[in-house]
Design a protein around this motif. Structure first.
Motif, PDB file in Angstrom:
ATOM      1  N   LYS A 272       0.831  -1.212   0.000  1.00 14.22           N
ATOM      2  CA  LYS A 272       0.000   0.000   0.000  1.00 14.22           C
ATOM      3  C   LYS A 272       0.860   1.255   0.000  1.00 14.22           C
ATOM      4  O   LYS A 272       0.576   2.228  -0.699  1.00 14.22           O
ATOM      5  N   PHE A 273       1.916   1.217   0.780  1.00 16.15           N
ATOM      6  CA  PHE A 273       2.825   2.362   0.867  1.00 16.15           C
ATOM      7  C   PHE A 273       3.516   2.617  -0.483  1.00 16.15           C
ATOM      8  O   PHE A 273       3.585   3.761  -0.944  1.00 16.15           O
ATOM      9  N   ILE A 274       4.025   1.568  -1.121  1.00 14.31           N
ATOM     10  CA  ILE A 274       4.719   1.719  -2.411  1.00 14.31           C
ATOM     11  C   ILE A 274       3.784   2.308  -3.457  1.00 14.31           C
ATOM     12  O   ILE A 274       4.138   3.252  -4.176  1.00 14.31           O
ATOM     13  N   LYS A 275       2.585   1.771  -3.550  1.00 16.40           N
ATOM     14  CA  LYS A 275       1.607   2.281  -4.526  1.00 16.40           C
ATOM     15  C   LYS A 275       1.263   3.736  -4.224  1.00 16.40           C
ATOM     16  O   LYS A 275       1.165   4.574  -5.135  1.00 16.40           O
ATOM     17  N   ARG A 276       1.097   4.061  -2.953  1.00 15.48           N
ATOM     18  CA  ARG A 276       0.755   5.435  -2.555  1.00 15.48           C
ATOM     19  C   ARG A 276       1.865   6.413  -2.955  1.00 15.48           C
ATOM     20  O   ARG A 276       1.581   7.468  -3.530  1.00 15.48           O
ATOM     21  N   ILE A 277       3.114   6.067  -2.651  1.00 16.02           N
ATOM     22  CA  ILE A 277       4.219   6.974  -2.956  1.00 16.02           C
ATOM     23  C   ILE A 277       4.325   7.184  -4.463  1.00 16.02           C
ATOM     24  O   ILE A 277       4.509   8.310  -4.936  1.00 16.02           O
ATOM     25  N   HIS A 278       4.213   6.103  -5.222  1.00 14.92           N
ATOM     26  CA  HIS A 278       4.252   6.228  -6.685  1.00 14.92           C
ATOM     27  C   HIS A 278       3.186   7.196  -7.177  1.00 14.92           C
ATOM     28  O   HIS A 278       3.461   8.124  -7.944  1.00 14.92           O
ATOM     29  N   ASP A 279       1.957   7.006  -6.721  1.00  9.37           N
ATOM     30  CA  ASP A 279       0.848   7.833  -7.201  1.00  9.37           C
ATOM     31  C   ASP A 279       0.996   9.288  -6.761  1.00  9.37           C
ATOM     32  O   ASP A 279       0.671  10.213  -7.528  1.00  9.37           O
ATOM     33  N   GLU A 280       1.483   9.506  -5.546  1.00  6.63           N
ATOM     34  CA  GLU A 280       1.631  10.881  -5.053  1.00  6.63           C
ATOM     35  C   GLU A 280       2.742  11.625  -5.801  1.00  6.63           C
ATOM     36  O   GLU A 280       2.606  12.820  -6.091  1.00  6.63           O
ATOM     37  N   ILE A 281       3.830  10.957  -6.094  1.00  6.75           N
ATOM     38  CA  ILE A 281       4.900  11.594  -6.874  1.00  6.75           C
ATOM     39  C   ILE A 281       4.362  12.014  -8.232  1.00  6.75           C
ATOM     40  O   ILE A 281       4.575  13.150  -8.685  1.00  6.75           O
ATOM     41  N   LYS A 282       3.637  11.119  -8.893  1.00 11.10           N
ATOM     42  CA  LYS A 282       3.132  11.401 -10.237  1.00 11.10           C
ATOM     43  C   LYS A 282       2.081  12.515 -10.230  1.00 11.10           C
ATOM     44  O   LYS A 282       1.978  13.291 -11.180  1.00 11.10           O
ATOM     45  N   ALA A 283       1.312  12.581  -9.157  1.00 15.81           N
ATOM     46  CA  ALA A 283       0.303  13.640  -9.058  1.00 15.81           C
ATOM     47  C   ALA A 283       0.963  15.009  -8.912  1.00 15.81           C
ATOM     48  O   ALA A 283       0.437  16.014  -9.395  1.00 15.81           O
ATOM     49  N   ASP A 318       7.254  -7.529  -1.278  1.00 16.04           N
ATOM     50  CA  ASP A 318       6.886  -8.294  -2.473  1.00 16.04           C
ATOM     51  C   ASP A 318       7.303  -7.502  -3.710  1.00 16.04           C
ATOM     52  O   ASP A 318       6.470  -7.003  -4.470  1.00 16.04           O
ATOM     53  N   ALA A 319       8.617  -7.390  -3.900  1.00 17.49           N
ATOM     54  CA  ALA A 319       9.149  -6.549  -4.970  1.00 17.49           C
ATOM     55  C   ALA A 319       8.724  -7.039  -6.356  1.00 17.49           C
ATOM     56  O   ALA A 319       8.578  -6.238  -7.281  1.00 17.49           O
ATOM     57  N   LYS A 320       8.525  -8.329  -6.510  1.00 21.64           N
ATOM     58  CA  LYS A 320       8.057  -8.850  -7.797  1.00 21.64           C
ATOM     59  C   LYS A 320       6.693  -8.256  -8.151  1.00 21.64           C
ATOM     60  O   LYS A 320       6.443  -7.907  -9.310  1.00 21.64           O
ATOM     61  N   LEU A 321       5.814  -8.119  -7.162  1.00 25.94           N
ATOM     62  CA  LEU A 321       4.497  -7.526  -7.394  1.00 25.94           C
ATOM     63  C   LEU A 321       4.636  -6.087  -7.883  1.00 25.94           C
ATOM     64  O   LEU A 321       3.952  -5.680  -8.830  1.00 25.94           O
ATOM     65  N   TRP A 322       5.514  -5.308  -7.259  1.00 24.00           N
ATOM     66  CA  TRP A 322       5.671  -3.904  -7.638  1.00 24.00           C
ATOM     67  C   TRP A 322       6.139  -3.784  -9.084  1.00 24.00           C
ATOM     68  O   TRP A 322       5.678  -2.912  -9.813  1.00 24.00           O
ATOM     69  N   LEU A 323       7.045  -4.673  -9.466  1.00 26.42           N
ATOM     70  CA  LEU A 323       7.524  -4.670 -10.852  1.00 26.42           C
ATOM     71  C   LEU A 323       6.426  -5.128 -11.797  1.00 26.42           C
ATOM     72  O   LEU A 323       6.201  -4.510 -12.852  1.00 26.42           O
ATOM     73  N   ASN A 324       5.728  -6.205 -11.427  1.00 26.49           N
ATOM     74  CA  ASN A 324       4.625  -6.709 -12.267  1.00 26.49           C
ATOM     75  C   ASN A 324       3.553  -5.652 -12.493  1.00 26.49           C
ATOM     76  O   ASN A 324       2.994  -5.527 -13.589  1.00 26.49           O
ATOM     77  N   GLU A 325       3.254  -4.869 -11.444  1.00 23.29           N
ATOM     78  CA  GLU A 325       2.190  -3.873 -11.527  1.00 23.29           C
ATOM     79  C   GLU A 325       2.652  -2.540 -12.127  1.00 23.29           C
ATOM     80  O   GLU A 325       1.818  -1.695 -12.439  1.00 23.29           O
ATOM     81  N   GLY A 326       3.959  -2.345 -12.232  1.00 25.89           N
ATOM     82  CA  GLY A 326       4.462  -1.082 -12.781  1.00 25.89           C
ATOM     83  C   GLY A 326       4.312   0.082 -11.834  1.00 25.89           C
ATOM     84  O   GLY A 326       4.133   1.222 -12.261  1.00 25.89           O
ATOM     85  N   TRP A 327       4.437  -0.170 -10.524  1.00 27.77           N
ATOM     86  CA  TRP A 327       4.321   0.901  -9.533  1.00 27.77           C
ATOM     87  C   TRP A 327       5.651   1.644  -9.367  1.00 27.77           C
ATOM     88  O   TRP A 327       5.968   2.138  -8.282  1.00 27.77           O
TER      89      TRP A 327
END
Length: 522
Positions: A272-283, A318-327
């Protein structure tokens, strides 16, 4: 010879140049009346535009080349925590010049080693590793991060801000004071058996605090990327082999009806944290990249034959998930092992590439400091650079841990410099949409045995670098040039060949090229 001009100075000079070259008018005589005629003068032949020249410009070499600069425990910079401002700056410039001269194009600078700041922050205190005291600013005052960004960009290098999301205090970080996050967020902080303090990754206040710190960095600084390393939940050895003591937040989760296992709950919070940081940077700034450098092994047995620790089970990453999802925009697994053995560099690189379904950048971290069981470290590192090129093709890249492996080992620096012999732009990042750059303006004037070449762009603030092309005979010379250099003198004869064509492109901070402006020389 390179000469630096400001954009306004060049435009004025260009205007004066064309004014001085206009055809002078004949003076009128008083004895004759002016003759009025409707006949117009023959139009001047239009100057060919660059695209009408149909220049077959060569492709520029692309490869990501970076080094980590660690500030925690004064590993790389500053070398001591009692240096003066001037001494800190001189050390920084020496590192940047070393990387620039070896044709690196990025630096990964640790601006937040352990919930502290190598920059002027209103959320966390000045770092002990900078001044020898938590909360003490440099004297005379300057902002180190701002300095590193400015000096990196002057050299045509990206500056990625590296931070540890959850480490609250390092064992070498001096006495804990009232300004430390350890004192300010006591509920969220856990002391480990090795003396380190760690923020609880599953506490929402921890996540909110780190988010606030990262957003502040993205908003206020002209950075090219945010970079997180491999520290999520701490390695078990940090706590004497014992489980991470997060019973407070785990019990709260269970009381609210949570039904995940403890391990899955921990991973879910990090995800959740990784996805949040990615989205906030892009915003905030869509062009700022998000990079993660996890431990190099997802789980033992992936790929088959790989042995070692499991980041999935030990760090709850779960670094594989982050790569798979493109976060993320780039992924730099720390492949700090030799080519053969139970943690095979090429086997792991190929496996991570097979998981890169979103085709994000894959830039493996390589161990320039030292590897067990390797007698010729420079040769091993060069071999890994070539392996990366063979696997990743035009999207190749590596990050070296750390810059000391280059600066303190002449043989390593020489070997890597040879591997990076030709300057390179960074690989393209097509999933980040940007406004195309305008075609630059090119002016060429012969001057004795040389040609003075000047260029500029109407969108100069958006330019990061230039590409200058000069054709001698059938051969193109190509240069990647820093933004603030906008003029150059080129010889009209080189290696017995005449200079026939000059062209220029501008390049933005993501490596995107503009259309070219070109000139044929008579």
């Amino acid at each position: 010879m390179h000469i630096k001009f400001s954009p306004s100075a060049l435009l004025v000079a260009t205007a004066l140049f064309f004014t001085s070259c206009s055809t002078p008018k004949k003076p009128q005589t008083a004895a004759k009346k002016p003759v009025v005629t409707t006949k117009t003068a023959p139009p001047k032949a239009p100057q060919k535009k660059a695209e009408t020249l149909k220049l077959n410009l060569p492709e520029v070499n692309r490869e990501f080349r970076a080094a980590w600069v660690a500030t925690v425990a004064n590993i790389n910079w500053p070398s001591r925590n009692n240096l003066s401002t001037e001494e800190q700056k001189l050390e920084a410039l020496k590192i940047l010049d070393l990387l620039k001269n070896a044709n690196f194009n990025a630096v990964i600078f640790q601006a937040r080693p352990s919930a502290d700041a190598m920059y002027n922050s209103s959320f966390e205190p000045w770092s002990y590793f900078l001044t020898g005291q938590i909360g003490k600013a440099p004297t005379p005052f300057y902002d180190p991060l701002e300095f590193w960004i400015s000096e990196a960009h002057k050299r045509g290098m990206e500056l990625h801000v590296w931070l540890n999301p959850y480490r609250a205090h390092h064992t070498t970080g001096g006495a804990i004071t009232s300004e430390s996050v350890v004192k300010k967020m006591p509920e969220q902080i856990i002391k480990l058996r090795n003396g380190m303090y760690w923020m609880d990754p599953s506490d929402e206040e921890t996540q909110d605090h780190v988010s606030k710190v990262i957003n502040d960095l993205v908003k206020r600084y002209d950075i090219d990327a945010v970079h997180i390393d491999d520290y999520f939940y701490p390695y078990r050895e940090y706590n004497g082999g014992k489980d991470f003591p997060d019973n407070r937040t785990w019990n709260m989760y269970q009381k609210t009806g949570g039904n995940l296992s403890k391990a899955d709950w921990r991973r879910a919070n990090v995800n959740k944290f990784i996805k949040r940081i990615h989205d906030e940077i892009k915003a905030e700034k869509s062009y700022v990249q998000f990079g993660i450098s996890p431990f190099g092994i997802w789980k033992p047995g992936f790929p088959e034959g790989i042995k070692g620790s499991s980041q999935y089970d030990e760090l709850y990453a779960d670094a594989k998930l982050w790569l798979n999802e493109g976060w993320l925009d780039y992924f730099s697994p720390q492949l700090y092992w030799k080519n053969d053995g139970p943690q095979s560099f090429p086997a792991l690189l190929n496996w991570w590439e097979s998981e890169n379904s979103k085709k994000r950048h894959l830039y493996p971290g390589i161990n320039t400091i030292g590897m067990n069981g390797v007698s010729d470290r420079p040769a091993e590192i060069v071999s890994q650079i070539h392996t990366t090129r063979n696997v990743l093709k035009e999207a190749a890249g590596t990050i070296h841990y750390s810059v000391d492996g280059l600066s303190k080992t002449p043989a390593m620096l020489n070997a890597v410099s040879q591997a990076y012999k030709t300057p390179a732009l960074v690989p393209l990042t097509p999933w980040i949409k940007t406004k195309p750059l305008e075609k630059p303006l090119l002016f060429v004037e012969k001057n004795g045995a040389s040609a003075t070449v000047k260029w500029n762009a109407t969108d100069f603030p958006d330019v990061f670098q230039w590409i200058l092309y000069a054709k001698y005979g059938d051969v193109w010379d190509t240069q990647i040039i820093e933004k603030n250099i906008i003029t150059q003198s080129l010889p009209l004869i080189k290696n017995g060949k005449k200079l026939s064509t000059v062209a220029v492109k501008s390049v933005d901070r993501l490596g995107n090229e503009s259309a070219y402006d070109g000139k044929l020389l008579n």
